[in-house]
Motif scaffolding. Structure first.
Motif, PDB file in Angstrom:
ATOM      1  N   ILE A   1      42.000  43.313  12.769  1.00 11.17           N
ATOM      2  CA  ILE A   1      41.475  43.231  14.135  1.00 11.17           C
ATOM      3  C   ILE A   1      41.090  41.791  14.462  1.00 11.17           C
ATOM      4  CG2 ILE A   1      39.557  43.941  15.622  1.00 11.17           C
ATOM      5  CD1 ILE A   1      39.705  46.681  14.161  1.00 11.17           C
ATOM      6  N   ALA A   2      40.446  41.123  13.518  1.00 16.19           N
ATOM      7  CA  ALA A   2      40.102  39.718  13.731  1.00 16.19           C
ATOM      8  C   ALA A   2      41.358  38.866  13.832  1.00 16.19           C
ATOM      9  CB  ALA A   2      39.213  39.220  12.597  1.00 16.19           C
ATOM     10  N   GLY A   3      42.375  39.175  13.039  1.00 14.31           N
ATOM     11  CA  GLY A   3      43.631  38.432  13.083  1.00 14.31           C
ATOM     12  C   GLY A   3      44.351  38.581  14.402  1.00 14.31           C
ATOM     13  N   VAL A   4      44.315  39.765  14.976  1.00 11.83           N
ATOM     14  CA  VAL A   4      44.948  39.982  16.282  1.00 11.83           C
ATOM     15  C   VAL A   4      44.217  39.161  17.346  1.00 11.83           C
ATOM     16  CG1 VAL A   4      45.289  41.694  18.111  1.00 11.83           C
ATOM     17  CG2 VAL A   4      45.939  42.223  15.764  1.00 11.83           C
ATOM     18  N   ALA A   5      42.889  39.127  17.248  1.00 11.06           N
ATOM     19  CA  ALA A   5      42.110  38.357  18.213  1.00 11.06           C
ATOM     20  C   ALA A   5      42.414  36.867  18.113  1.00 11.06           C
ATOM     21  CB  ALA A   5      40.624  38.611  18.008  1.00 11.06           C
ATOM     22  N   LEU A   6      42.746  36.403  16.920  1.00  9.44           N
ATOM     23  CA  LEU A   6      43.064  34.990  16.719  1.00  9.44           C
ATOM     24  C   LEU A   6      44.553  34.695  16.873  1.00  9.44           C
ATOM     25  CD1 LEU A   6      40.772  34.321  13.632  1.00  9.44           C
ATOM     26  CD2 LEU A   6      40.350  33.680  16.015  1.00  9.44           C
ATOM     27  N   GLY A   7      45.359  35.719  17.030  1.00  7.51           N
ATOM     28  CA  GLY A   7      46.790  35.544  17.204  1.00  7.51           C
ATOM     29  C   GLY A   7      47.557  35.362  15.901  1.00  7.51           C
ATOM     30  N   ALA A   8      46.999  35.834  14.802  1.00  8.01           N
ATOM     31  CA  ALA A   8      47.661  35.689  13.502  1.00  8.01           C
ATOM     32  C   ALA A   8      48.760  36.740  13.354  1.00  8.01           C
ATOM     33  CB  ALA A   8      46.656  35.839  12.373  1.00  8.01           C
ATOM     34  N   PRO A   9      49.961  36.312  12.967  1.00  7.01           N
ATOM     35  CA  PRO A   9      51.058  37.279  12.811  1.00  7.01           C
ATOM     36  C   PRO A   9      50.917  38.194  11.585  1.00  7.01           C
ATOM     37  CG  PRO A   9      51.790  35.084  12.214  1.00  7.01           C
ATOM     38  CD  PRO A   9      50.392  34.939  12.745  1.00  7.01           C
ATOM     39  N   ALA A  10      50.031  37.867  10.661  1.00  5.93           N
ATOM     40  CA  ALA A  10      49.863  38.677   9.453  1.00  5.93           C
ATOM     41  C   ALA A  10      49.014  39.915   9.706  1.00  5.93           C
ATOM     42  CB  ALA A  10      49.234  37.837   8.353  1.00  5.93           C
ATOM     43  N   ALA A  11      48.523  40.103  10.918  1.00  4.61           N
ATOM     44  CA  ALA A  11      47.663  41.246  11.217  1.00  4.61           C
ATOM     45  C   ALA A  11      48.394  42.567  10.989  1.00  4.61           C
ATOM     46  CB  ALA A  11      47.137  41.164  12.644  1.00  4.61           C
ATOM     47  N   LEU A  12      49.659  42.629  11.312  1.00  5.77           N
ATOM     48  CA  LEU A  12      50.419  43.859  11.099  1.00  5.77           C
ATOM     49  C   LEU A  12      50.530  44.195   9.611  1.00  5.77           C
ATOM     50  CD1 LEU A  12      52.019  46.149  12.337  1.00  5.77           C
ATOM     51  CD2 LEU A  12      54.051  44.712  12.230  1.00  5.77           C
ATOM     52  N   ALA A  13      50.701  43.181   8.792  1.00  5.75           N
ATOM     53  CA  ALA A  13      50.759  43.406   7.342  1.00  5.75           C
ATOM     54  C   ALA A  13      49.428  43.953   6.826  1.00  5.75           C
ATOM     55  CB  ALA A  13      51.122  42.119   6.626  1.00  5.75           C
ATOM     56  N   LEU A  14      48.332  43.490   7.396  1.00  8.22           N
ATOM     57  CA  LEU A  14      47.033  43.998   6.975  1.00  8.22           C
ATOM     58  C   LEU A  14      46.848  45.461   7.368  1.00  8.22           C
ATOM     59  CD1 LEU A  14      44.789  40.918   7.745  1.00  8.22           C
ATOM     60  CD2 LEU A  14      45.320  41.866   5.502  1.00  8.22           C
ATOM     61  N   LEU A  15      47.432  45.862   8.490  1.00  7.76           N
ATOM     62  CA  LEU A  15      47.375  47.279   8.856  1.00  7.76           C
ATOM     63  C   LEU A  15      48.172  48.132   7.880  1.00  7.76           C
ATOM     64  CD1 LEU A  15      47.555  47.189  12.741  1.00  7.76           C
ATOM     65  CD2 LEU A  15      45.584  47.685  11.286  1.00  7.76           C
TER      66      LEU A  15
END
Length: 78
Positions: free
Chosen positions: A29-43
């Motif tokens: 969630i924090a990664g999506v807010a910062l625009g990090a592309p690795a957020a999907l991998a964390l999900l």
């Protein structure tokens, strides 16, 4: 009791899976807010740790506790 795909081998291990999943979803969630592309991998990490969703994790916790509570053959309610 039959083996369940949601249960773990021990309660501490199940709690550890829950913590890993929770940390990964918060980081996603924090990664999506910062625009990090690795957020999907964390999900994906969250889904694997929880073996699906938070409800699946909770069901697995109950099954793990039930299995470890009857390990000595004494399955009475406590």
């Amino acid at each position: 009791m039959a083996s369940s795909p949601f249960a773990s081998s021990s309660v501490p291990r199940h709690y550890a899976r829950g913590v890993v999943g929770l940390l990964a979803v918060v980081a996603a969630i924090a990664g999506v807010a910062l625009g990090a592309p690795a957020a999907l991998a964390l999900l994906l990490v969250t889904a694997v740790a929880w073996r699906g969703c938070p409800t699946c994790w909770a069901v697995g916790l109950m099954q793990t506790r039930e299995r470890t509570g009857c390990a000595d053959g004494d399955c009475r309610a406590r």
